[in-house]
Enzyme design. Structure first.
Site, PDB file in Angstrom:
ATOM      1  N   ARG A 263       0.856  -1.212   0.000  1.00 27.47           N
ATOM      2  CA  ARG A 263       0.000   0.000   0.000  1.00 27.47           C
ATOM      3  C   ARG A 263       0.880   1.247   0.000  1.00 27.47           C
ATOM      4  O   ARG A 263       2.114   1.161   0.043  1.00 27.47           O
ATOM      5  CB  ARG A 263      -0.891  -0.005   1.232  1.00 27.47           C
ATOM      6  CG  ARG A 263      -0.101   0.135   2.522  1.00 27.47           C
ATOM      7  CD  ARG A 263      -0.991   0.061   3.749  1.00 27.47           C
ATOM      8  NE  ARG A 263      -0.288   0.573   4.917  1.00 27.47           N
ATOM      9  CZ  ARG A 263      -0.709   0.444   6.155  1.00 27.47           C
ATOM     10  NH1 ARG A 263      -1.836  -0.210   6.403  1.00 27.47           N
ATOM     11  NH2 ARG A 263      -0.041   0.971   7.161  1.00 27.47           N
TER      12      ARG A 263
ATOM     13  N   TYR B  96      11.756   7.260  15.300  1.00 21.59           N
ATOM     14  CA  TYR B  96      11.583   7.315  13.841  1.00 21.59           C
ATOM     15  C   TYR B  96      12.651   8.212  13.198  1.00 21.59           C
ATOM     16  O   TYR B  96      13.301   7.828  12.215  1.00 21.59           O
ATOM     17  CB  TYR B  96      10.176   7.844  13.536  1.00 21.59           C
ATOM     18  CG  TYR B  96       9.820   7.905  12.076  1.00 21.59           C
ATOM     19  CD1 TYR B  96       9.455   6.758  11.383  1.00 21.59           C
ATOM     20  CD2 TYR B  96       9.837   9.119  11.389  1.00 21.59           C
ATOM     21  CE1 TYR B  96       9.108   6.818  10.040  1.00 21.59           C
ATOM     22  CE2 TYR B  96       9.489   9.198  10.048  1.00 21.59           C
ATOM     23  CZ  TYR B  96       9.128   8.039   9.386  1.00 21.59           C
ATOM     24  OH  TYR B  96       8.784   8.101   8.054  1.00 21.59           O
TER      25      TYR B  96
ATOM     26  N   LYS C 155      15.585   7.118  10.533  1.00 19.20           N
ATOM     27  CA  LYS C 155      15.698   7.687   9.186  1.00 19.20           C
ATOM     28  C   LYS C 155      17.034   8.407   8.996  1.00 19.20           C
ATOM     29  O   LYS C 155      17.588   8.410   7.890  1.00 19.20           O
ATOM     30  CB  LYS C 155      14.510   8.617   8.916  1.00 19.20           C
ATOM     31  CG  LYS C 155      13.157   7.893   8.890  1.00 19.20           C
ATOM     32  CD  LYS C 155      13.125   6.811   7.817  1.00 19.20           C
ATOM     33  CE  LYS C 155      11.730   6.216   7.634  1.00 19.20           C
ATOM     34  NZ  LYS C 155      11.714   5.175   6.591  1.00 19.20           N
TER      35      LYS C 155
ATOM     36  N   THR D 216      -0.848   9.023   3.195  1.00 20.79           N
ATOM     37  CA  THR D 216      -0.965   7.546   3.169  1.00 20.79           C
ATOM     38  C   THR D 216      -1.606   7.092   4.479  1.00 20.79           C
ATOM     39  O   THR D 216      -1.885   7.911   5.363  1.00 20.79           O
ATOM     40  CB  THR D 216       0.419   6.856   3.065  1.00 20.79           C
ATOM     41  OG1 THR D 216       1.140   7.095   4.277  1.00 20.79           O
ATOM     42  CG2 THR D 216       1.232   7.333   1.886  1.00 20.79           C
TER      43      THR D 216
HETATM   44  P1  NAD Z   1       2.350   2.641   5.097  1.00 17.96           P
HETATM   45  O1  NAD Z   1       2.210   2.359   6.548  1.00 17.96           O
HETATM   46  O2  NAD Z   1       1.145   3.034   4.322  1.00 17.96           O
HETATM   47  O3  NAD Z   1       3.051   1.405   4.358  1.00 17.96           O
HETATM   48  C1  NAD Z   1       4.185   0.774   4.892  1.00 17.96           C
HETATM   49  C2  NAD Z   1       4.192  -0.677   4.427  1.00 17.96           C
HETATM   50  O4  NAD Z   1       5.349  -1.317   5.027  1.00 17.96           O
HETATM   51  C3  NAD Z   1       2.965  -1.453   4.885  1.00 17.96           C
HETATM   52  O5  NAD Z   1       2.363  -2.116   3.796  1.00 17.96           O
HETATM   53  C4  NAD Z   1       3.520  -2.401   5.930  1.00 17.96           C
HETATM   54  O6  NAD Z   1       2.811  -3.641   6.027  1.00 17.96           O
HETATM   55  C5  NAD Z   1       4.957  -2.602   5.446  1.00 17.96           C
HETATM   56  N1  NAD Z   1       5.795  -3.121   6.537  1.00 17.96           N
HETATM   57  C6  NAD Z   1       5.825  -2.682   7.824  1.00 17.96           C
HETATM   58  N2  NAD Z   1       6.608  -3.470   8.568  1.00 17.96           N
HETATM   59  C7  NAD Z   1       7.086  -4.446   7.742  1.00 17.96           C
HETATM   60  C8  NAD Z   1       7.923  -5.581   7.947  1.00 17.96           C
HETATM   61  N3  NAD Z   1       8.420  -5.882   9.172  1.00 17.96           N
HETATM   62  N4  NAD Z   1       8.206  -6.374   6.894  1.00 17.96           N
HETATM   63  C9  NAD Z   1       7.694  -6.098   5.677  1.00 17.96           C
HETATM   64  N5  NAD Z   1       6.884  -5.050   5.421  1.00 17.96           N
HETATM   65  C10 NAD Z   1       6.578  -4.220   6.450  1.00 17.96           C
HETATM   66  O7  NAD Z   1       3.473   3.784   5.023  1.00 17.96           O
HETATM   67  P2  NAD Z   1       3.860   4.825   3.858  1.00 17.96           P
HETATM   68  O8  NAD Z   1       3.374   6.157   4.286  1.00 17.96           O
HETATM   69  O9  NAD Z   1       3.527   4.307   2.506  1.00 17.96           O
HETATM   70  O10 NAD Z   1       5.450   4.832   4.066  1.00 17.96           O
HETATM   71  C11 NAD Z   1       6.359   4.133   3.245  1.00 17.96           C
HETATM   72  C12 NAD Z   1       7.773   4.584   3.596  1.00 17.96           C
HETATM   73  O11 NAD Z   1       7.889   6.001   3.426  1.00 17.96           O
HETATM   74  C13 NAD Z   1       8.147   4.304   5.065  1.00 17.96           C
HETATM   75  O12 NAD Z   1       9.510   3.933   5.142  1.00 17.96           O
HETATM   76  C14 NAD Z   1       7.942   5.655   5.715  1.00 17.96           C
HETATM   77  O13 NAD Z   1       8.710   5.806   6.882  1.00 17.96           O
HETATM   78  C15 NAD Z   1       8.394   6.581   4.612  1.00 17.96           C
HETATM   79  N6  NAD Z   1       7.897   7.942   4.739  1.00 17.96           N
HETATM   80  C16 NAD Z   1       6.560   8.204   4.750  1.00 17.96           C
HETATM   81  C17 NAD Z   1       6.137   9.520   4.879  1.00 17.96           C
HETATM   82  C18 NAD Z   1       4.679   9.888   4.902  1.00 17.96           C
HETATM   83  O14 NAD Z   1       4.380  11.059   5.168  1.00 17.96           O
HETATM   84  N7  NAD Z   1       3.756   8.979   4.632  1.00 17.96           N
HETATM   85  C19 NAD Z   1       7.072  10.559   5.000  1.00 17.96           C
HETATM   86  C20 NAD Z   1       8.418  10.240   4.983  1.00 17.96           C
HETATM   87  C21 NAD Z   1       8.835   8.932   4.843  1.00 17.96           C
END
Ligand code: NAD
Length: 247
Positions: free
Chosen positions: A16, A153, A157, A188
């Site tokens: 997702r 977190y 990062k 998200t």
């Molecule tokens: P999300 O929670 O929608 O998706 C994260 C996915 O990672 C999920 O499908 C989850 O099941 C999977 N996951 C979690 N633990 C896992 C594990 N142990 N093994 C395998 N899969 C695992 O999050 P997102 O917003 O799509 O974020 C994706 C990436 O982007 C992350 O690394 C997040 O830290 C980074 N990020 C997100 C944002 C934001 O604002 N959404 C900002 C900066 C960075």
């Protein structure tokens, strides 16, 4: 002809959000995509794999033997390796410092930082990333600027950025690049669970045009994966609609 024709890409956390967008964009550009996520993500993961005509791989990256199981899976596949590795899986467990319990700390560091490190270590050790390979991390603005309530977190990062700078010189001779994106607030499921005030503040920060969508991050990653960025390594690109001086 498409830029990633013939390439095999692995995207973690692909069921997702940003990971699903990355899988779709890499597939659009011609890559065969292995979409990896936890077993609990089953149906959503299968949907992503179907829509990208790729493969689904259920694996919890925090499981003890996950990196070696992943290596075994890739070694046994038709490519006997993987060209593009995108470490996107990530979690948050926010709390103020006083309430930052050891298990919240360990959980976040485990998924966001230790898992990419273990996977890199094992895939590189077994020679499963060929010359021309790309390793791409997903950091965060929090890893550059820090964030209230996110010491775990933000530290994880910042560590992802440390991996990029530390691995890049070691991989030059192998012809493998390593870079990361540092997204700002992206809409998200991860950010949907934040309190409304923080979400609104995040959206205001991501003030450039309509920014803040998973596709913005995915397109930057596609560029890191593309032939045109072959000499770009050891870089972190912010994807946040902001200058360093703020909005
Ligand atoms: P999300 O929670 O929608 O998706 C994260 C996915 O990672 C999920 O499908 C989850 O099941 C999977 N996951 C979690 N633990 C896992 C594990 N142990 N093994 C395998 N899969 C695992 O999050 P997102 O917003 O799509 O974020 C994706 C990436 O982007 C992350 O690394 C997040 O830290 C980074 N990020 C997100 C944002 C934001 O604002 N959404 C900002 C900066 C960075």
């Amino acid at each position: 002809e498409r830029p990633l024709d013939g390439k095999l890409a692995l995207v973690t956390g692909a069921a997702r959000g940003i990971g699903a967008a990355i899988a779709r964009v890499l597939a659009r550009d011609g890559a065969e995509v292995i979409a990896l996520d936890v077993p609990a993500a089953g149906d959503a993961l299968a949907d992503v794999a179907n829509s990208t005509r790729g493969r689904a791989l259920q694996l919890d990256l925090t499981a003890e033997d996950s990196a070696s199981r992943l290596a075994g899976y890739l070694a046994a596949g038709p490519h006997a390796g993987v060209d593009i590795v995108v470490h996107n899986a990530g979690i948050t467990r926010d709390k103020t410092i006083a309430r930052m319990s050891a298990d919240r700390w360990d959980a976040v560091l485990g998924v966001n930082l230790t898992a990419p490190e273990r996977v890199n270590e094992v895939l590189l050790d077994r020679g499963l990333i060929p010359s021309g390979g790309r390793i791409i991390g997903v950091a965060s603005i929090a890893g550059i600027a820090g964030n209230r309530g996110q010491t775990n977190y933000a530290t994880s990062k910042a560590g992802v950025i440390g991996l990029v700078h530390s691995y890049a010189p070691l991989l030059l001779d192998r012809g493998i690049t390593i870079n990361a994106v540092a997204p700002g607030f992206i809409e998200t499921a991860m950010t949907a669970k934040m309190p409304l005030g923080l979400r609104e503040a995040g959206r205001r920060l991501n003030s450039m045009s309509q920014g803040g969508l998973p596709i913005d991050v995915a397109e930057t990653i596609a560029w890191f994966a593309s032939p045109g960025s072959a000499t770009i390594t050891g870089n972190v690109v912010r994807v946040c609609g902001q200058s360093l001086l703020g909005a």
